[in-house]
Motif scaffolding. Sequence first.
Motif, PDB file in Angstrom:
ATOM      1  N   PRO A  80       0.832  -1.204   0.000  1.00 24.67           N
ATOM      2  CA  PRO A  80       0.000   0.000   0.000  1.00 24.67           C
ATOM      3  C   PRO A  80       0.872   1.262   0.000  1.00 24.67           C
ATOM      4  O   PRO A  80       2.080   1.181   0.218  1.00 24.67           O
ATOM      5  CB  PRO A  80      -0.785  -0.112   1.302  1.00 24.67           C
ATOM      6  N   THR A  84      -1.113   6.086   3.539  1.00 18.19           N
ATOM      7  CA  THR A  84      -2.427   5.658   4.016  1.00 18.19           C
ATOM      8  C   THR A  84      -2.355   5.055   5.415  1.00 18.19           C
ATOM      9  O   THR A  84      -3.375   4.740   6.013  1.00 18.19           O
ATOM     10  CB  THR A  84      -3.038   4.590   3.078  1.00 18.19           C
ATOM     11  N   LEU A  85      -1.130   4.885   5.938  1.00 20.03           N
ATOM     12  CA  LEU A  85      -0.986   4.237   7.242  1.00 20.03           C
ATOM     13  C   LEU A  85      -0.700   5.262   8.339  1.00 20.03           C
ATOM     14  O   LEU A  85      -0.116   6.310   8.087  1.00 20.03           O
ATOM     15  CB  LEU A  85       0.155   3.213   7.195  1.00 20.03           C
ATOM     16  N   ASP A  86      -1.096   4.917   9.545  1.00 18.57           N
ATOM     17  CA  ASP A  86      -0.928   5.788  10.697  1.00 18.57           C
ATOM     18  C   ASP A  86       0.526   5.731  11.175  1.00 18.57           C
ATOM     19  O   ASP A  86       0.978   4.730  11.715  1.00 18.57           O
ATOM     20  CB  ASP A  86      -1.887   5.309  11.798  1.00 18.57           C
ATOM     21  N   PHE A  89       1.365   4.769  14.822  1.00 19.91           N
ATOM     22  CA  PHE A  89       1.036   3.438  15.338  1.00 19.91           C
ATOM     23  C   PHE A  89       2.252   2.810  16.008  1.00 19.91           C
ATOM     24  O   PHE A  89       3.332   2.766  15.420  1.00 19.91           O
ATOM     25  CB  PHE A  89       0.553   2.543  14.196  1.00 19.91           C
ATOM     26  N   PRO A  90       2.120   2.339  17.219  1.00 18.10           N
ATOM     27  CA  PRO A  90       3.276   1.824  17.954  1.00 18.10           C
ATOM     28  C   PRO A  90       3.682   0.425  17.487  1.00 18.10           C
ATOM     29  O   PRO A  90       3.348  -0.569  18.119  1.00 18.10           O
ATOM     30  CB  PRO A  90       2.797   1.806  19.411  1.00 18.10           C
ATOM     31  N   VAL A  91       4.397   0.361  16.382  1.00 14.64           N
ATOM     32  CA  VAL A  91       4.786  -0.938  15.852  1.00 14.64           C
ATOM     33  C   VAL A  91       6.205  -0.798  15.302  1.00 14.64           C
ATOM     34  O   VAL A  91       6.569   0.246  14.763  1.00 14.64           O
ATOM     35  CB  VAL A  91       3.765  -1.380  14.781  1.00 14.64           C
ATOM     36  N   MET A  99       4.520  -9.138   9.309  1.00 14.86           N
ATOM     37  CA  MET A  99       3.137  -9.274   8.830  1.00 14.86           C
ATOM     38  C   MET A  99       3.103  -9.955   7.454  1.00 14.86           C
ATOM     39  O   MET A  99       2.108 -10.573   7.091  1.00 14.86           O
ATOM     40  CB  MET A  99       2.478  -7.890   8.738  1.00 14.86           C
ATOM     41  N   TYR A 102       2.238 -13.634   7.669  1.00 10.26           N
ATOM     42  CA  TYR A 102       1.023 -14.063   8.363  1.00 10.26           C
ATOM     43  C   TYR A 102       0.219 -15.099   7.580  1.00 10.26           C
ATOM     44  O   TYR A 102      -0.530 -15.868   8.162  1.00 10.26           O
ATOM     45  CB  TYR A 102       0.120 -12.868   8.683  1.00 10.26           C
ATOM     46  N   ARG A 151       7.942  -6.050   3.512  1.00 13.76           N
ATOM     47  CA  ARG A 151       6.864  -6.885   4.056  1.00 13.76           C
ATOM     48  C   ARG A 151       6.279  -7.782   2.970  1.00 13.76           C
ATOM     49  O   ARG A 151       6.056  -8.983   3.191  1.00 13.76           O
ATOM     50  CB  ARG A 151       5.762  -5.986   4.633  1.00 13.76           C
TER      51      ARG A 151
ATOM     52  N   ALA B  33      -5.466   1.204  19.633  1.00 12.27           N
ATOM     53  CA  ALA B  33      -4.904   0.988  18.297  1.00 12.27           C
ATOM     54  C   ALA B  33      -5.985   1.050  17.218  1.00 12.27           C
ATOM     55  O   ALA B  33      -5.755   1.532  16.122  1.00 12.27           O
ATOM     56  CB  ALA B  33      -4.186  -0.359  18.242  1.00 12.27           C
ATOM     57  N   LEU B 156      -3.512  -7.117  15.303  1.00  7.77           N
ATOM     58  CA  LEU B 156      -2.511  -6.066  15.163  1.00  7.77           C
ATOM     59  C   LEU B 156      -2.383  -5.639  13.699  1.00  7.77           C
ATOM     60  O   LEU B 156      -2.383  -4.445  13.381  1.00  7.77           O
ATOM     61  CB  LEU B 156      -1.170  -6.593  15.682  1.00  7.77           C
ATOM     62  N   PHE B 157      -2.297  -6.619  12.819  1.00 12.57           N
ATOM     63  CA  PHE B 157      -2.188  -6.350  11.377  1.00 12.57           C
ATOM     64  C   PHE B 157      -3.403  -5.557  10.910  1.00 12.57           C
ATOM     65  O   PHE B 157      -3.297  -4.540  10.240  1.00 12.57           O
ATOM     66  CB  PHE B 157      -2.083  -7.689  10.624  1.00 12.57           C
ATOM     67  N   SER B 159      -5.401  -3.716  12.632  1.00 10.33           N
ATOM     68  CA  SER B 159      -5.456  -2.379  13.206  1.00 10.33           C
ATOM     69  C   SER B 159      -4.523  -1.440  12.462  1.00 10.33           C
ATOM     70  O   SER B 159      -4.851  -0.296  12.186  1.00 10.33           O
ATOM     71  CB  SER B 159      -5.037  -2.405  14.683  1.00 10.33           C
ATOM     72  N   PHE B 160      -3.349  -1.940  12.121  1.00 13.52           N
ATOM     73  CA  PHE B 160      -2.307  -1.125  11.522  1.00 13.52           C
ATOM     74  C   PHE B 160      -2.618  -0.822  10.059  1.00 13.52           C
ATOM     75  O   PHE B 160      -2.458   0.305   9.596  1.00 13.52           O
ATOM     76  CB  PHE B 160      -0.973  -1.864  11.647  1.00 13.52           C
ATOM     77  N   ASP B 161      -3.079  -1.814   9.329  1.00 15.07           N
ATOM     78  CA  ASP B 161      -3.201  -1.686   7.879  1.00 15.07           C
ATOM     79  C   ASP B 161      -4.359  -2.551   7.379  1.00 15.07           C
ATOM     80  O   ASP B 161      -4.154  -3.669   6.908  1.00 15.07           O
ATOM     81  CB  ASP B 161      -1.868  -2.143   7.246  1.00 15.07           C
TER      82      ASP B 161
END
Lengths: 251, 279
Positions: A80, A84-86, A89-91, A99, A102, A151, B33, B156-157, B159-161
């Motif tokens: 993406p 468009t992403l925050d 975000f705590p990641v 991810m 997954y 990713r 989140a 988590l995935f 929430s993030f994207d």
Amino acid sequence: MASAALRYTGVSVGYQGVPVLTGVDLDLRAGQRLVLAGPNGAGKSTLIKSMLGLTQLLGGTATVLDRPPARARGLAGYVPQTGTLDADFPVSVRQVVMMGRYRELGWWRPARAADRDAVDRALDRVGLADRARHRFGALSGGQRQRVLLARALAGEPRLLLLDEPFNGVDAVSQEAIVRVLREVSAAGTALVISTHDLAVARELADLICLINGRQWAAGPVGETLTAETLRRAYGGAAIEVADGRLVVVEP
Amino acid sequence: MIEPFTVPFLGRALAELVLLAVICGPISVFVLARGLSFVADALTHTVFPGVVLGVVAGGLDGLFAGALVAGLVTAVLLTVLTRGARLSDDAATAVVLTAMFSIGVVLVSRRSSYTADLTSFLFGRLLTVTPRHLAETAVLVVVILVGLLVAVRALLFRSFDPAGAAAAGLRIGRLDLWLNVLLALVVVAAVRAVGTILVLALLIIPAAAARMVTDRLVVMALLGTVLVVVAGYAGLLLSWTASVRYGLASTSGSSVVLLLVLSYLILIPVRLWRGRTRR
């Protein structure tokens, strides 16, 4: 015979029955790079999402990796736009790249050595191995875009879909992304890249698909990016400059 | 500092809060989140008519079952309403929230012990927690923790994207329902002790406060739990001391929540300082 990464015949796509884009014919094989070009709002994102069955198919036939688009989810890598992403975000960078694994891991299976190796390799490939522990949002826009590419690579996809990967990306990151994209396509992965930047389109594309509400032209770069097709797709805004290169001025 | 807690009812109140802390830390991370504060608010309100109906039908023991049914129904309803994308999340949530809360008020106003009931439903009865309540809470805590653990990565995935998660083949609708159900269960677990209003604080403040000092989700969850335990201990001690030593009546639930809010306020400068020094 090489199987088709993507085969679209007379496809219309849209949302809730309303078409956004019509008349799309595409044929993409392993290792080829297809650039979707067109102005903002042309339907590029809609078309990319249709390749995963995330937008509605309103007409024509579409197969992705020889199956219905929705069945290609997880098999095709999707990148993406980072915008468009925050960013707050705590990641961590590493968590984001994980991810990409997954699909193999499902909801709950713990990551194994093979998963961690794939993440390391992908990060290394985009030149951000030293940023693994950083917070995703602390990176620059270009670096975040490279993380999102990593990713997708971590999932080892046969088809890679990138939505405007060069938007708001610095020169260093753009160069890194272009280099990686050339490498993965040379290794046999098919690529679909949307962009409104015709210079990048020209540099990267084996095939180009010019869209704006409908498909205006598709095929090899030289035949497709002509003054006339551009003028039609961009609504008369295309102008030609002296060295034969085209520049588009948005009306 | 320990001595008041040798009084059985105060010890049980603390045990109840510790149990709730174990789930409120992690679940609040996802509320933060996903930006689900309003959904959490709606859940706390819609559980209210369930609580009232439960008590009408089965006395105080019916409270638990009533809350459970109402919470689960809301979780499903909210997931379905917000999924169609016809209504914005906020509008759909507000409709469900106000409708259910009104039903609750209508129901409770028919009872003769109207005021007392309303107070205990809204603000809980932390000091009347029984060993059986504790056992029920413990079971719910285990269920919720397992529910979170199996889905933590996918949640988590998502929430993030959300687009990326859908592209990876995750079922967004199923995940949203899962989280909403877990959230409903937390409300059900907490509602008897702290009431339908104050439970909201436990769903939102732990992670929001922890976020001030850390960017790591695991640390946020753990720190959120610690904050609830500390606020629970200090809040109970405070209300006990106030009423026993100084004769000031102060409800324990609200003392706990106030201290939780205080921890949030105290941590704000940390956030500002970190913002300035962040690379």
